[in-house]
Design a protein around this motif. Sequence first.
Motif, PDB file in Angstrom:
ATOM      1  N   HIS A   3       0.854  -1.184   0.000  1.00  5.69           N
ATOM      2  CA  HIS A   3       0.000   0.000   0.000  1.00  5.69           C
ATOM      3  C   HIS A   3       0.894   1.239   0.000  1.00  5.69           C
ATOM      4  CE1 HIS A   3      -2.720   3.103   1.514  1.00  5.69           C
ATOM      5  NE2 HIS A   3      -3.722   2.322   1.134  1.00  5.69           N
ATOM      6  N   PRO A   4       0.513   2.300  -0.714  1.00  8.87           N
ATOM      7  CA  PRO A   4       1.386   3.482  -0.816  1.00  8.87           C
ATOM      8  C   PRO A   4       1.776   4.093   0.521  1.00  8.87           C
ATOM      9  CG  PRO A   4      -0.381   3.610  -2.425  1.00  8.87           C
ATOM     10  CD  PRO A   4      -0.681   2.423  -1.568  1.00  8.87           C
ATOM     11  N   ALA A   5       0.853   4.163   1.465  1.00 11.50           N
ATOM     12  CA  ALA A   5       1.204   4.753   2.754  1.00 11.50           C
ATOM     13  C   ALA A   5       2.221   3.884   3.492  1.00 11.50           C
ATOM     14  CB  ALA A   5      -0.048   4.956   3.597  1.00 11.50           C
ATOM     15  N   MET A   6       2.086   2.569   3.388  1.00  6.51           N
ATOM     16  CA  MET A   6       3.069   1.683   4.005  1.00  6.51           C
ATOM     17  C   MET A   6       4.426   1.848   3.333  1.00  6.51           C
ATOM     18  SD  MET A   6       3.941  -0.482   6.241  1.00  6.51           S
ATOM     19  CE  MET A   6       2.381  -1.015   6.951  1.00  6.51           C
ATOM     20  N   GLY A  59      19.434   9.937   6.491  1.00  5.83           N
ATOM     21  CA  GLY A  59      19.057  10.697   5.304  1.00  5.83           C
ATOM     22  C   GLY A  59      19.595  10.144   4.007  1.00  5.83           C
ATOM     23  N   ARG A  60      19.658   8.812   3.878  1.00  6.89           N
ATOM     24  CA  ARG A  60      20.264   8.215   2.679  1.00  6.89           C
ATOM     25  C   ARG A  60      19.280   7.420   1.819  1.00  6.89           C
ATOM     26  NH1 ARG A  60      24.465   4.416   4.167  1.00  6.89           N
ATOM     27  NH2 ARG A  60      23.811   4.353   6.343  1.00  6.89           N
ATOM     28  N   ALA A  61      17.995   7.461   2.127  1.00  3.56           N
ATOM     29  CA  ALA A  61      17.027   6.623   1.420  1.00  3.56           C
ATOM     30  C   ALA A  61      16.453   7.309   0.191  1.00  3.56           C
ATOM     31  CB  ALA A  61      15.889   6.229   2.361  1.00  3.56           C
ATOM     32  N   TRP A  62      16.207   6.520  -0.844  1.00  7.77           N
ATOM     33  CA  TRP A  62      15.457   6.931  -2.027  1.00  7.77           C
ATOM     34  C   TRP A  62      14.191   6.088  -2.112  1.00  7.77           C
ATOM     35  CZ3 TRP A  62      19.246   7.107  -6.823  1.00  7.77           C
ATOM     36  CH2 TRP A  62      20.318   7.962  -6.532  1.00  7.77           C
ATOM     37  N   LEU A  63      13.202   6.617  -2.789  1.00  8.21           N
ATOM     38  CA  LEU A  63      12.048   5.820  -3.197  1.00  8.21           C
ATOM     39  C   LEU A  63      12.276   5.397  -4.637  1.00  8.21           C
ATOM     40  CD1 LEU A  63       9.179   4.651  -3.097  1.00  8.21           C
ATOM     41  CD2 LEU A  63       8.321   6.940  -3.692  1.00  8.21           C
ATOM     42  N   GLY A  64      12.566   4.114  -4.845  1.00 11.68           N
ATOM     43  CA  GLY A  64      12.694   3.569  -6.192  1.00 11.68           C
ATOM     44  C   GLY A  64      11.435   2.796  -6.530  1.00 11.68           C
ATOM     45  N   ILE A  65      10.735   3.188  -7.581  1.00 11.58           N
ATOM     46  CA  ILE A  65       9.403   2.652  -7.815  1.00 11.58           C
ATOM     47  C   ILE A  65       9.113   2.537  -9.307  1.00 11.58           C
ATOM     48  CG2 ILE A  65       8.270   4.931  -7.757  1.00 11.58           C
ATOM     49  CD1 ILE A  65       6.005   3.509  -6.125  1.00 11.58           C
ATOM     50  N   GLY A  66       8.221   1.609  -9.648  1.00  6.00           N
ATOM     51  CA  GLY A  66       7.801   1.439 -11.026  1.00  6.00           C
ATOM     52  C   GLY A  66       6.489   0.675 -11.077  1.00  6.00           C
ATOM     53  N   ALA A  67       6.000   0.465 -12.281  1.00  8.55           N
ATOM     54  CA  ALA A  67       4.721  -0.237 -12.444  1.00  8.55           C
ATOM     55  C   ALA A  67       4.820  -1.699 -12.053  1.00  8.55           C
ATOM     56  CB  ALA A  67       4.242  -0.113 -13.894  1.00  8.55           C
ATOM     57  N   GLU A  85      -0.935   7.398  -8.209  1.00  6.31           N
ATOM     58  CA  GLU A  85      -1.561   7.624  -6.907  1.00  6.31           C
ATOM     59  C   GLU A  85      -0.550   7.422  -5.781  1.00  6.31           C
ATOM     60  OE1 GLU A  85      -5.224   5.508  -6.367  1.00  6.31           O
ATOM     61  OE2 GLU A  85      -6.027   6.143  -8.313  1.00  6.31           O
ATOM     62  N   THR A  86       0.322   6.418  -5.918  1.00  2.54           N
ATOM     63  CA  THR A  86       1.354   6.186  -4.917  1.00  2.54           C
ATOM     64  C   THR A  86       2.303   7.371  -4.817  1.00  2.54           C
ATOM     65  OG1 THR A  86       1.264   3.786  -5.195  1.00  2.54           O
ATOM     66  CG2 THR A  86       3.303   4.696  -4.314  1.00  2.54           C
ATOM     67  N   LEU A  87       2.699   7.917  -5.951  1.00  2.00           N
ATOM     68  CA  LEU A  87       3.591   9.076  -5.938  1.00  2.00           C
ATOM     69  C   LEU A  87       2.924  10.275  -5.279  1.00  2.00           C
ATOM     70  CD1 LEU A  87       4.989   8.540  -9.532  1.00  2.00           C
ATOM     71  CD2 LEU A  87       6.342   8.424  -7.433  1.00  2.00           C
ATOM     72  N   ARG A  88       1.638  10.463  -5.524  1.00  2.00           N
ATOM     73  CA  ARG A  88       0.930  11.581  -4.889  1.00  2.00           C
ATOM     74  C   ARG A  88       0.818  11.369  -3.386  1.00  2.00           C
ATOM     75  NH1 ARG A  88      -3.944  12.583  -5.514  1.00  2.00           N
ATOM     76  NH2 ARG A  88      -4.743  10.720  -6.579  1.00  2.00           N
ATOM     77  N   ILE A  89       0.561  10.150  -2.960  1.00  2.00           N
ATOM     78  CA  ILE A  89       0.435   9.874  -1.529  1.00  2.00           C
ATOM     79  C   ILE A  89       1.772  10.056  -0.825  1.00  2.00           C
ATOM     80  CG2 ILE A  89       0.046   8.005   0.137  1.00  2.00           C
ATOM     81  CD1 ILE A  89      -2.177   7.014  -1.836  1.00  2.00           C
ATOM     82  N   CYS A  90       2.852   9.532  -1.417  1.00  2.00           N
ATOM     83  CA  CYS A  90       4.165   9.714  -0.791  1.00  2.00           C
ATOM     84  C   CYS A  90       4.547  11.182  -0.738  1.00  2.00           C
ATOM     85  CB  CYS A  90       5.218   8.904  -1.543  1.00  2.00           C
ATOM     86  SG  CYS A  90       5.094   7.119  -1.293  1.00  2.00           S
ATOM     87  N   ARG A  91       4.242  11.921  -1.785  1.00  2.00           N
ATOM     88  CA  ARG A  91       4.535  13.358  -1.775  1.00  2.00           C
ATOM     89  C   ARG A  91       3.768  14.051  -0.647  1.00  2.00           C
ATOM     90  NH1 ARG A  91       4.426  16.938  -7.226  1.00  2.00           N
ATOM     91  NH2 ARG A  91       6.399  15.843  -7.494  1.00  2.00           N
TER      92      ARG A  91
END
Length: 312
Positions: free
Chosen positions: A87-90, A104-112, A138-144
């Motif tokens: 789930h995006p919030a998780m 402070g070293r984490a990235w969000l790496g994501i794809g379909a 939707e996941t990108l909007r929620i994380c933002r």
Amino acid sequence: MELGLHLTNFALDTPSERIGSRLAEVVRTAEDSGFSVIAVGDHLWQSPWLGRVEQNALEAYSTLSFIAAHTSRVELTALVSGVHYRHPAMLGKLVTTLDVLSGGRAWLGIGAGTSTGDVEGYGLPFPPLRDRYEMLEETLRICRAMWTGERGGAEPVPGKHFHVERPLNAPQAVRNSRGGTHPPVLIGGDGERRTLPLVARYADVASLRPGPDLPAKIALLDRLCAEIGRDPREIRKSCAFAFDPGPGGGGVGQVLGQLKWLADMGIDLVIGRVAGVDDLEPLRVLGREVIPAVAEFGATASPVGPDRIHRP
């Protein structure tokens, strides 16, 4: 140009009790050798393109947390998390926690996302590709929203597939607390109709496929950025790769030639698998002979490439 290490088929047949200690050696050596990023694959079974599905595959975010504890400088990302796994919030909370605990070293790496057979084998949901692209945005909007302000946004984030009533996020990611925007977002893929428009709007790093069409893909991404008023220079251009320095470093020249080709087409970050990574010496060879050399490579467009390139 900078290099990153992609751990996708680490310790395929290593006994369970030895995986942790061996992984710690690998990531410490990679950091000491000058790699700027360590990425892990995000599948629950081993990819059939890299081995047998029955071989070892570690869960991504547990592994990234372990790597964070055994390093101090390298950036950390999945390459990439399929949008269907969490789930995006998780996912936003996982990346935030990794960011906080790693300084402070984490990235969000994501794809379909794709499946290695794990989705079907475990009975996990795997929506059609069209739905997964909708879920990705939707996941990108929620994380933002979660990475907005001191403790996340206050307003609901509605969507067709997901609804978050309150995107509270405490503790907040380190970059936010230092006055930055959010953990960097890497989006995998270079599809012209769906993926690159999302990269232009949401990504800090584009993960593209190596090939002679790279300049055209980058030019399209630049145009998409211009259409929404974004400076395309804000987006790093990266690609996946496979490094093989060869016995005793005999393949270093070929690796340098391939990386120069990528740099000339506009790539400034290459995240790749390393042949024989468990033996550590290939990492040291790349650190001595490749990483200092490619640091001098600039990124200028050129459509000409070598006859062969190691594919990820």
